[in-house]
Write an enzyme that holds these catalytic residues in place. Sequence first.
Site, PDB file in Angstrom:
ATOM      1  N   LYS A   1       0.816  -1.185   0.000  1.00 52.42           N
ATOM      2  CA  LYS A   1       0.000   0.000   0.000  1.00 52.42           C
ATOM      3  C   LYS A   1       0.858   1.246   0.000  1.00 52.42           C
ATOM      4  O   LYS A   1       0.360   2.352  -0.176  1.00 52.42           O
ATOM      5  CB  LYS A   1      -0.877   0.015   1.269  1.00 52.42           C
ATOM      6  N   GLY A   2       2.143   1.086   0.226  1.00 59.47           N
ATOM      7  CA  GLY A   2       3.036   2.216   0.460  1.00 59.47           C
ATOM      8  C   GLY A   2       3.077   3.276  -0.623  1.00 59.47           C
ATOM      9  O   GLY A   2       3.208   4.460  -0.342  1.00 59.47           O
TER      10      GLY A   2
ATOM     11  N   ASP B   1      14.887   0.504   0.116  1.00 63.68           N
ATOM     12  CA  ASP B   1      15.649   0.260   1.341  1.00 63.68           C
ATOM     13  C   ASP B   1      16.707  -0.802   1.045  1.00 63.68           C
ATOM     14  O   ASP B   1      17.763  -0.486   0.505  1.00 63.68           O
ATOM     15  CB  ASP B   1      14.663  -0.155   2.450  1.00 63.68           C
TER      16      ASP B   1
HETATM   17  P1  5GP Z   1      13.209  -3.173   0.607  1.00 66.71           P
HETATM   18  O1  5GP Z   1      12.682  -4.419  -0.011  1.00 66.71           O
HETATM   19  O2  5GP Z   1      13.850  -2.207  -0.339  1.00 66.71           O
HETATM   20  O3  5GP Z   1      14.083  -3.450   1.810  1.00 66.71           O
HETATM   21  O4  5GP Z   1      12.012  -2.463   1.304  1.00 66.71           O
HETATM   22  C1  5GP Z   1      11.023  -1.883   0.618  1.00 66.71           C
HETATM   23  C2  5GP Z   1       9.778  -1.841   1.463  1.00 66.71           C
HETATM   24  O5  5GP Z   1      10.053  -1.838   2.875  1.00 66.71           O
HETATM   25  C3  5GP Z   1       9.091  -0.549   1.194  1.00 66.71           C
HETATM   26  O6  5GP Z   1       8.174  -0.701   0.152  1.00 66.71           O
HETATM   27  C4  5GP Z   1       8.432  -0.239   2.513  1.00 66.71           C
HETATM   28  O7  5GP Z   1       7.174  -0.871   2.569  1.00 66.71           O
HETATM   29  C5  5GP Z   1       9.300  -0.877   3.555  1.00 66.71           C
HETATM   30  N1  5GP Z   1      10.211   0.116   4.171  1.00 66.71           N
HETATM   31  C6  5GP Z   1      11.536   0.232   4.006  1.00 66.71           C
HETATM   32  N2  5GP Z   1      12.034   1.243   4.713  1.00 66.71           N
HETATM   33  C7  5GP Z   1      10.985   1.796   5.363  1.00 66.71           C
HETATM   34  C8  5GP Z   1      10.856   2.925   6.241  1.00 66.71           C
HETATM   35  O8  5GP Z   1      11.792   3.640   6.611  1.00 66.71           O
HETATM   36  N3  5GP Z   1       9.591   3.185   6.686  1.00 66.71           N
HETATM   37  C9  5GP Z   1       8.509   2.436   6.343  1.00 66.71           C
HETATM   38  N4  5GP Z   1       7.336   2.797   6.834  1.00 66.71           N
HETATM   39  N5  5GP Z   1       8.597   1.394   5.488  1.00 66.71           N
HETATM   40  C10 5GP Z   1       9.821   1.081   5.011  1.00 66.71           C
HETATM   41 MG    MG Z   2       5.814  -1.266   1.095  1.00 71.84          MG
END
Ligand code: 5GP
Ligand code: MG
Length: 177
Positions: free
Chosen positions: A42-43, A102
């Site tokens: 949902k982000g 991230d």
């Molecule tokens: P990745 O797969 O790149 O580690 O993470 C991506 C997902 O992790 C993002 O779509 C998000 O939902 C969540 N995420 C990563 N960092 C943050 C953050 O600082 N805050 C929040 N609320 N969600 C995060």
């Molecule tokens: Mg997300």
Amino acid sequence: MENDIEKVLVDEQEIQRRLDGMALELEGDFPGEPLLVVVLLKGALVFAADLLRRMPRMLEIECLSVASYHGGLDSCGVVSFLDRELPDVRGRRVLVLDDILDTGRTLRAVVDRLLGDGALEVRTGVLLAKAKRRAADVEANYVGFHIADEFVVGYGLDYRGRYRNLPYVGVLGRAAR
Ligand code: 5GP
Ligand code: MG
């Protein structure tokens, strides 16, 4: 809700101004051709709604639900696709939108999946990118803001399902965690 925010990282005006720029950039990069936009729920909901309304062109919007965080502060490393059916991307040029880059595992998994399903090309856009070493080999083609490696909420990003409706991006205070 506002009281739980320790500091505002990117305020509402900055976001809206940056989206004007991103929309222009995207318009220039995908001239004319039909574009398929895949929004990660949902982000990326709020980001996508504001960005795509700045693009006066033909496009189609699909949504994908993926989970990697499961409501906490840390990524568990496994990316799962939650929809029973994925959008038909065969032969399509696709723009994937997510809230934040991230570890990179989510975008890597989604891009690989869409290419595996026959997409012609997949590009990626994120509102935020954290400055850190990625666990997965991926960078976004379009980035709204580069931020430090801290946990943020607002403008679509949540903590345990909350704070998505804040119009800015901020850091959650200790007391709220
Ligand atoms: P990745 O797969 O790149 O580690 O993470 C991506 C997902 O992790 C993002 O779509 C998000 O939902 C969540 N995420 C990563 N960092 C943050 C953050 O600082 N805050 C929040 N609320 N969600 C995060
Ligand atoms: Mg997300």
